[in-house]
Design an enzyme around this catalytic site. Structure first.
Site, PDB file in Angstrom:
ATOM      1  N   PHE A 156      -6.183  -2.880  -4.599  1.00 51.13           N
ATOM      2  CA  PHE A 156      -6.212  -3.185  -6.023  1.00 51.13           C
ATOM      3  C   PHE A 156      -7.182  -2.203  -6.664  1.00 51.13           C
ATOM      4  O   PHE A 156      -8.238  -1.890  -6.089  1.00 51.13           O
ATOM      5  CB  PHE A 156      -6.739  -4.602  -6.253  1.00 51.13           C
ATOM      6  CG  PHE A 156      -5.665  -5.658  -6.236  1.00 51.13           C
ATOM      7  CD1 PHE A 156      -4.332  -5.348  -6.045  1.00 51.13           C
ATOM      8  CD2 PHE A 156      -6.011  -6.984  -6.426  1.00 51.13           C
ATOM      9  CE1 PHE A 156      -3.358  -6.332  -6.038  1.00 51.13           C
ATOM     10  CE2 PHE A 156      -5.041  -7.982  -6.424  1.00 51.13           C
ATOM     11  CZ  PHE A 156      -3.714  -7.656  -6.226  1.00 51.13           C
ATOM     12  N   HIS A 202      -3.979 -11.223   5.389  1.00 57.31           N
ATOM     13  CA  HIS A 202      -4.626 -10.088   4.735  1.00 57.31           C
ATOM     14  C   HIS A 202      -6.139 -10.311   4.768  1.00 57.31           C
ATOM     15  O   HIS A 202      -6.648 -11.173   4.075  1.00 57.31           O
ATOM     16  CB  HIS A 202      -4.113  -9.973   3.301  1.00 57.31           C
ATOM     17  CG  HIS A 202      -4.483  -8.692   2.622  1.00 57.31           C
ATOM     18  ND1 HIS A 202      -5.580  -7.944   2.992  1.00 57.31           N
ATOM     19  CD2 HIS A 202      -3.905  -8.026   1.606  1.00 57.31           C
ATOM     20  CE1 HIS A 202      -5.642  -6.864   2.208  1.00 57.31           C
ATOM     21  NE2 HIS A 202      -4.645  -6.895   1.359  1.00 57.31           N
ATOM     22  N   HIS A 220       0.270  -0.990   5.093  1.00 56.33           N
ATOM     23  CA  HIS A 220      -0.538  -1.930   4.316  1.00 56.33           C
ATOM     24  C   HIS A 220       0.234  -3.249   4.256  1.00 56.33           C
ATOM     25  O   HIS A 220      -0.346  -4.297   4.442  1.00 56.33           O
ATOM     26  CB  HIS A 220      -0.853  -1.354   2.933  1.00 56.33           C
ATOM     27  CG  HIS A 220      -1.885  -2.146   2.198  1.00 56.33           C
ATOM     28  ND1 HIS A 220      -3.110  -2.431   2.748  1.00 56.33           N
ATOM     29  CD2 HIS A 220      -1.867  -2.752   0.984  1.00 56.33           C
ATOM     30  CE1 HIS A 220      -3.807  -3.175   1.887  1.00 56.33           C
ATOM     31  NE2 HIS A 220      -3.079  -3.391   0.821  1.00 56.33           N
ATOM     32  N   LYS A 272      -0.172  -7.882   9.185  1.00 55.61           N
ATOM     33  CA  LYS A 272      -0.627  -8.959   8.284  1.00 55.61           C
ATOM     34  C   LYS A 272       0.259 -10.193   8.431  1.00 55.61           C
ATOM     35  O   LYS A 272      -0.158 -11.304   8.134  1.00 55.61           O
ATOM     36  CB  LYS A 272      -0.610  -8.486   6.827  1.00 55.61           C
ATOM     37  CG  LYS A 272      -1.742  -7.518   6.499  1.00 55.61           C
ATOM     38  CD  LYS A 272      -1.818  -7.237   5.006  1.00 55.61           C
ATOM     39  CE  LYS A 272      -2.955  -6.298   4.652  1.00 55.61           C
ATOM     40  NZ  LYS A 272      -2.713  -4.886   5.039  1.00 55.61           N
ATOM     41  N   GLU A 309       5.338   1.005  -0.931  1.00 52.31           N
ATOM     42  CA  GLU A 309       4.878   1.648   0.296  1.00 52.31           C
ATOM     43  C   GLU A 309       6.048   2.316   1.031  1.00 52.31           C
ATOM     44  O   GLU A 309       5.927   3.451   1.500  1.00 52.31           O
ATOM     45  CB  GLU A 309       4.186   0.616   1.206  1.00 52.31           C
ATOM     46  CG  GLU A 309       3.620   1.238   2.481  1.00 52.31           C
ATOM     47  CD  GLU A 309       2.667   0.304   3.224  1.00 52.31           C
ATOM     48  OE1 GLU A 309       2.625  -0.899   2.925  1.00 52.31           O
ATOM     49  OE2 GLU A 309       1.953   0.806   4.126  1.00 52.31           O
ATOM     50  N   CYS A 328      -9.054  -4.068  -0.836  1.00 52.84           N
ATOM     51  CA  CYS A 328      -8.231  -4.102   0.379  1.00 52.84           C
ATOM     52  C   CYS A 328      -8.289  -2.808   1.180  1.00 52.84           C
ATOM     53  O   CYS A 328      -7.737  -2.741   2.271  1.00 52.84           O
ATOM     54  CB  CYS A 328      -6.785  -4.396   0.018  1.00 52.84           C
ATOM     55  SG  CYS A 328      -6.650  -5.675  -1.219  1.00 52.84           S
TER      56      CYS A 328
END
Lengths: 402, 87
Positions: free
Chosen positions: A390, A331, A294, A326, A305, A162
């Site tokens: 990830f 995403h 994010h 998003k 976050e 990501c």
């Protein structure tokens, strides 16, 4: 060190087929997430996504090209064409030799893999199309952009799940900054919305069945999207000498690794990346007016976050705006940072902050100004774009108004 | 012990790297050292073993309809889903 500016941007994503369409959708807080349409979707538990609808490759490419271009490559080429056209650059001679392509993707030609596995395993065929390998390889998009635009300098693909796009754009920034390239075409692309692609994500149990609601207390997971964002990064003096329109300046970049968990995010890792980007940019915390989060809409990401932002900015965290687009486009995995950079540039150029749509309930663990549901007019000078992958790989970019 | 309980405990024991005999009904997954990834893997293994669908969202395990508060709760929930499937 050289200064780096952005002189072109292009995209195709669930919100639009161009930057103008996308920015308009972001201003209006429009949602590009809807029912998925592809073969075997009835065998999925997750049936929604940010798909590029009504897209017909044959209107954009000829048959020989389509035989070679996976959907993620097609998206990249369309976005690159728009970005390079806007920049007004033509690559020849010495400039071609000093210009390259660095793009992010996570799945590469996953649709090609999916189709061909189906054909040999499910349909029992013993022969596949001769171009399966050049179509599915992760660097196919970067290579085709280099061929289409005669870019002969440093060119490669970055895959950090990501955070791929942000890592790619960070490389582009540093290549120009240190004098290794004059122009870098950069960003990322992803197209995982096929049966195998969504089935794999389903397995992890982090996907929402109804909507992406970042920072909202009732959020229940992420929603996948597809598309590409591509930018022209150019050395400042080069851009100035030719009188190019400068969209924004890239002023800082940092990357960190959590070295902790393959899926769970870390506040420390995220905070170090955010702080690092500002130190690299040499701007005070108070200068940051907007952060493109994010903001995946998972329980774990959003609270981690927000805690990282609160940690880094202290009291200023309550004054800045942070939103997750998003919620509108889903995403885009390896392409997500690139499409999200459009919202950062919109904030700097147009003074419009893209909203976090689908926001329904305040979450005390995400108690920041997340620009809920409606875009906001605000003048900002410095913005950040967060990406936390990830595998615990984090990449944050800092931009300043031109 | 029911067949379902025996199989579920087998799956949990394997995930916890323990002997089946060392897993007791009153233990939690935490007690057994099973983290969020281990939980998702266990749920997958249980679904495969019984051919059932377990309603579980890792974003908020506590809010899922599937009770994972102890080994006994998981066994009971799986027994319920298996019974539903044969109903």
């Amino acid at each position: 060190m050289k200064r780096v500016v952005i002189t072109g941007q292009g995209t195709i994503n669930p919100l639009g087929r161009s930057v103008a369409e996308t920015v308009e959708a972001m201003r209006e807080g429009r949602c590009g997430i809807g029912p998925l349409e592809f073969r075997d979707v009835d065998r999925l538990a997750i049936k929604i996504g940010g798909q590029v609808k009504g897209y017909d490759p044959e209107t954009e490419f000829n048959r020989q090209q389509i035989a070679l271009y996976d959907r993620f490559t097609q998206f990249t080429l369309l976005a690159a064409r728009e970005a390079i056209a806007q920049s007004g650059l033509r690559f020849g001679g010495e400039l071609a030799a000093r210009s390259g392509v660095v793009l992010g993707t996570s799945g590469g030609g996953l649709q090609t893999s999916d189709e061909n596995y189906r054909s040999v395993y499910e349909e029992g065929k013993n022969r596949v199309h001769p171009f399966v390998v050049p179509k599915l390889m992760n660097n196919a998009a970067a290579s085709h952009v280099s061929m289409a635009h005669n870019l002969k300098g440093p060119s490669f693909t970055v895959a950090t799940a990501c955070a791929s796009s942000n890592h790619a754009m960070g490389q582009a920034f540093n290549l120009i900054r240190c004098g290794m390239a004059t122009v870098m075409v950069t960003g990322g692309s992803e197209s995982m919305l096929c049966f195998g692609g969504v089935k794999a994500w389903e397995g992890l149990r982090v996907m929402s069945k109804d909507a992406c609601r970042p920072f909202s207390a009732n959020r229940n997971g992420m929603v996948q999207g597809e598309g590409a964002g591509v930018f022209v990064f150019e050395e400042y003096e080069h851009a100035r000498a030719r009188g190019a329109e400068i969209l924004a300046e890239v002023i800082g970049f940092a990357m960190t690794s959590d070295a902790a968990d393959i899926v769970m995010p870390s506040k420390q890792g995220a905070a170090r990346a955010i702080r690092g980007a500002m130190q690299d940019a040499g701007v005070p915390f108070e200068a940051v007016g907007y952060i493109n989060a994010h903001g995946t809409g998972t329980a774990a990401n959003d609270k981690t976050e927000c805690a990282a932002v609160a940690d880094v900015f202290g009291a200023h965290a309550d004054k800045l705006m942070i939103s997750s687009t998003k919620s509108m486009h889903g995403h885009l995995i390896g392409g997500t940072g690139a499409v999200e950079l459009l919202a950062c540039i919109m904030a700097l150029r147009d003074g419009v902050i893209a909203p976090t749509i689908g926001y329904e309930e305040a979450d005390p663990e995400c108690a920041l100004d997340v620009v809920p549901n409606e875009a906001r007019d605000a003048k900002v000078d410095v913005v950040l774009s967060n990406a936390f992958a990830f595998g615990g790989l984090n990449a944050v970019l800092a931009l300043r108004a031109a | 012990m029911s067949d379902v309980a025996d199989k579920v405990i087998g799956i949990i024991a394997e995930q916890a790297v323990l002997d089946k005999g060392d897993v007791s009904m009153d233990q939690t997954l935490d007690d057994l050292g099973i983290d969020s990834l281990g939980l998702v893997e266990s749920i997958f293994a249980i679904e495969e073993a019984f051919d059932i669908q377990i309603p579980f969202n890792a974003n908020d395990p506590a809010a899922s309809e599937f009770d994972i508060s102890s080994v006994a709760a998981i066994v009971k929930a799986v027994e319920g889903l298996v019974a539903e499937q044969h109903a």
